[in-house]
Each structure stands twice: as C-alpha cells, then as structure tokens.
Enzyme design. Structure first.
Site, PDB file in Angstrom:
ATOM      1  N   ASP A 147     -48.037 -49.510  26.210  1.00  0.00           N
ATOM      2  CA  ASP A 147     -48.278 -49.910  24.496  1.00  0.00           C
ATOM      3  C   ASP A 147     -47.858 -50.030  23.770  1.00  0.00           C
ATOM      4  O   ASP A 147     -47.258 -51.106  22.890  1.00  0.00           O
ATOM      5  CB  ASP A 147     -50.095 -49.073  24.247  1.00  0.00           C
ATOM      6  CG  ASP A 147     -51.187 -49.360  25.225  1.00  0.00           C
ATOM      7  OD1 ASP A 147     -51.490 -50.403  26.504  1.00  0.00           O
ATOM      8  OD2 ASP A 147     -52.362 -49.554  24.947  1.00  0.00           O
ATOM      9  N   ASN A 334     -64.024 -64.497  21.822  1.00  0.00           N
ATOM     10  CA  ASN A 334     -65.717 -64.648  21.964  1.00  0.00           C
ATOM     11  C   ASN A 334     -66.252 -64.671  20.355  1.00  0.00           C
ATOM     12  O   ASN A 334     -67.163 -65.562  20.199  1.00  0.00           O
ATOM     13  CB  ASN A 334     -66.886 -63.819  22.716  1.00  0.00           C
ATOM     14  CG  ASN A 334     -65.847 -64.161  24.227  1.00  0.00           C
ATOM     15  OD1 ASN A 334     -66.102 -64.571  24.883  1.00  0.00           O
ATOM     16  ND2 ASN A 334     -65.584 -62.960  24.667  1.00  0.00           N
TER      17      ASN A 334
END
Length: 400
Positions: A147, A334
């Site tokens: 990451d 979203n």
C-alpha cells in the site's frame, strides 16, 4: 497465452480473493473466507454470478486456502491447482525497504515481518496469507504489493515531519501514505481516458471511502499524500479523526483520565463522521439525516467535504496547477453530494463541473463530470486494486 492470477487480501480472521485472467483483466471468480480460527467460519464463492455459501470450522489460513482451491475444482473453475500461475498479496506496509512490488522470497517474507512494528494490525495478518499460499502452491511466483510503495517517490520535503531528525533516522518516523495501489490504478486509468501520456499530467486523486486519502501525482509519481506515518492522518474519515493538534492527546488524557492507548482508540474508531454526527459513520445515513433536518449530521458532512476541498487546493499549489481531479472508492464513486461540495468554489483554479453529469455518475459508472471547456478535467473512476495487483504479479512474478 492467458494466465490465471489470484489477488489476495488477508486479514487476521479473513481472506478475500479474486481469480483474474490476465492480461485480459477478466474476473473469473471472487469470494471471501470469514471468521478463520473461530467457530462457524463462513466460506463464500461466486459461481456463475451466484454466491455459494458454506459454514464450517476453518482453523487457520492454510485450511482456508485449501478449501478455496477445492471449491475452484469442485465448481469447474480450474481443472487442477497447477492452472493457477501466480498470486499477488496486498501488504499494508513496505516501509522504505519496498519502493515497488516484490517477488516473495524467504528474505522478503522476513523483511515484511520486521516491518510489522509499523503496521502491527495488518502486516502479521498479510503474512498469514502469504505463508499459506507459499506452502500450498510452492512452485508458482508469489508477489507482495505494498500500500505504501507508490508513495515512495515523495521528496523529503513532503515526507519528513518537523521533529528532531534523529527520530526519522533511528525509528523511521516519517510520512508513508497508504491506498497506493488504488491511487496508482486510477491515475493510470485517467491518463488512458484522456489519451495522454501520464508523464504530462498533474493529477489529484481522491480515494474517499470509509478510509480516505488524497494524493498529488505529478507525471505518474506520487509527490505528496494526506495519510501519514499511519492511516489516521489527513482528512476526516468514517471513524478516524484525520489531522488534529497533537497536544490534544495529553489534554484529553488529563481531562478524561484515559490512557494514551484509549485516546488513540477513540481517534481511530469513535471519531470522524461518527464522532461529529454522534449517529453514524455511513455517509448514506448522514445524508438522509441531514435532509430530515439533523444539524449535526449536516455539520459532519460539511467538515468532511471541507477537508478534502482544502487538500485539493494545497496539492494544486504543490504541483503548480492541476490537469485532472479523480474521485474514487465508495464515497468518491457514488456520492453526488460530496463531489459537489468538494468541487464547489474551485472555478478560480479552472474547475468547471456539470451538475447533470455529476448526478448521472454513480453505482460503478466511469466518466467525466466537467464541462467540455473546463481547463481542469474531473473524472469518476471505480477503483480496481485487484487488477493492479494482478498486473504487478505479471510484471514482478516474471509472467509477462
């Protein structure tokens, strides 16, 4: 010749997997093992678009991998375990040792273990997955995808804290940044969508989910990011505070009688949207509550958007301008409302966005939400960390 690659995300009691056909990046199947090491473990796999779930006791990650491989054969996903060509493992912390993904050897495994002090909750769990796959599939390449790796291109002026320098030298205290695999994927995809070389682009990537981070990506390289030594730093998140004045920690300890560990727990799990609103860390709940007149829920949303907005301005300054702003992850992909709040007032920077286009882009859709004449492009891109992991397995596992 196509290759079958497993993208793995192992937690302490869970194992998420996706089987991907490369280089087509075609999802073959995906699934999840939950409650590993506990009674009534749950194994879920997707077969022909349907979820098939079984409940049984699974004692450890080796058994979980064994059950997964058996399910692949049982459902005719593969004929034989030798059909799998490589595995890629998400590893949360690669420190300064891993500026890129790495083929896993005994030495690499040992180094990931040594880095566990930087990610005590995650690296040991990631290692459980790595060891299980190396044991059961010993003859194929296994690759660690970190990451933190994408942010290892940050210059000193971005990653150093203004602390005594020997803390960095002695203990590795510096900004590392996270969500690197996601930031890397969406920045590459944005360049493809614009049909421009990534080397020519200044991109601000907003990975906004329950955890959130912003990255300044100049010419395809991360030059700054909002998370820090840990994923607690940066913007307001679902339950994490983001940046606060460090002197607040002893102040809260003194006022409440709590220990440093307890205060840290509050900053990680009881703060952010949850702490501000007092009701939920879920943005959808807060939007509904705000609409019905709950002032604190509205205030939480305003604080949340304001912090992201501020980072965009800051990173535009760092790169002497910006060409593309990317929204990704659960909220970024979203939430029409949060994107609108974040972009509000950025016209001075050349950001002109179309409310209609913004309204139309949600539920996994990809596309631009800027007006055609906007000097700065604004794009929504569903992140796909698993495809990025699979790409790196092909590259670093020598499968290309």
């Amino acid at each position: 010749m196509s290759k079958l690659i497993l993208a793995i995300n192992a937690g302490s009691s869970s194992l998420k997997f996706q089987l991907i056909r490369m280089p087509e990046e075609e999802l073959v199947t995906k699934g999840l093992v939950e409650r590993i090491g506990l009674k009534d473990s749950i194994f879920t796999i997707e077969v022909d678009g349907e979820k098939v779930k079984t409940v049984q006791d699974i004692k450890d990650h080796v058994e979980a991998v064994d059950i997964m491989l058996d399910a692949f054969k049982k459902h005719n996903i593969i004929n034989d375990i030798n059909d799998i060509d490589g595995t890629g493992h998400r590893v949360v912390h690669g420190g300064e040792k891993f500026p890129e993904s790495a083929a896993i050897t005994d030495e690499v495994e040992k180094e990931i273990e040594e880095l566990s002090e930087l990610a005590p909750l995650h690296n040991p769990a990631n290692l459980m997955g790595i060891r299980a796959f190396r044991k059961l599939l010993p003859n194929i390449p296994h690759v660690a995808i970190f990451d933190t790796a994408f942010h290892q291109t940050m210059p000193e002026k971005a990653y150093l804290y203004s602390l005594p320098y020997h803390y960095y030298k002695d203990y590795g205290i510096r900004k590392y940044g996270f969500h690197g695999t996601s930031h890397k994927f969406v920045s590459q995809r944005a360049a493809e969508m614009l049909d421009k070389p990534i080397e020519d682009l200044r991109i601000i990537s907003c990975h906004i989910g329950n955890g959130a981070s912003i990255a300044a990506i100049d010419g395809g390289k991360s030059i700054d990011t909002s998370m820090g030594f840990t994923p607690l730093a940066g913007v307001t998140m679902g339950t994490r505070s983001g940046n606060i004045d460090p002197a607040l920690i002893p102040f809260i300890m003194e006022k409440t009688g709590k220990t440093a560990e307890q205060v840290l727990e509050i900053l990680n799990k009881e703060s952010g949207l949850l702490g501000l609103s007092g009701t939920s860390s879920d943005l959808r709940d807060l939007s509904e509550e705000a609409e019905s007149g709950k002032a604190r829920s509205q205030m939480a949303l305003d604080v949340f958007a304001s912090k992201i907005h501020k980072y965009i301005g800051s990173y535009a300054a760092r790169m002497h301008g910006v060409d593309v702003i990317v929204f990704t992850a659960g909220i970024g992909e979203n939430s029409v409302e949060i994107r609108a709040k974040v972009l509000e007032g950025l016209e001075f920077m050349g950001v002109y966005w179309d409310p209609k286009k913004n309204e139309n882009l949600q539920r996994g859709k990809e596309g631009f939400i800027n007006y055609p004449h906007s000097p700065v492009k604004v794009v929504v891109i569903p992140t796909d960390e698993e495809s990025m992991i699979a790409r790196d397995v092909m590259t670093y596992g020598g499968l290309k």
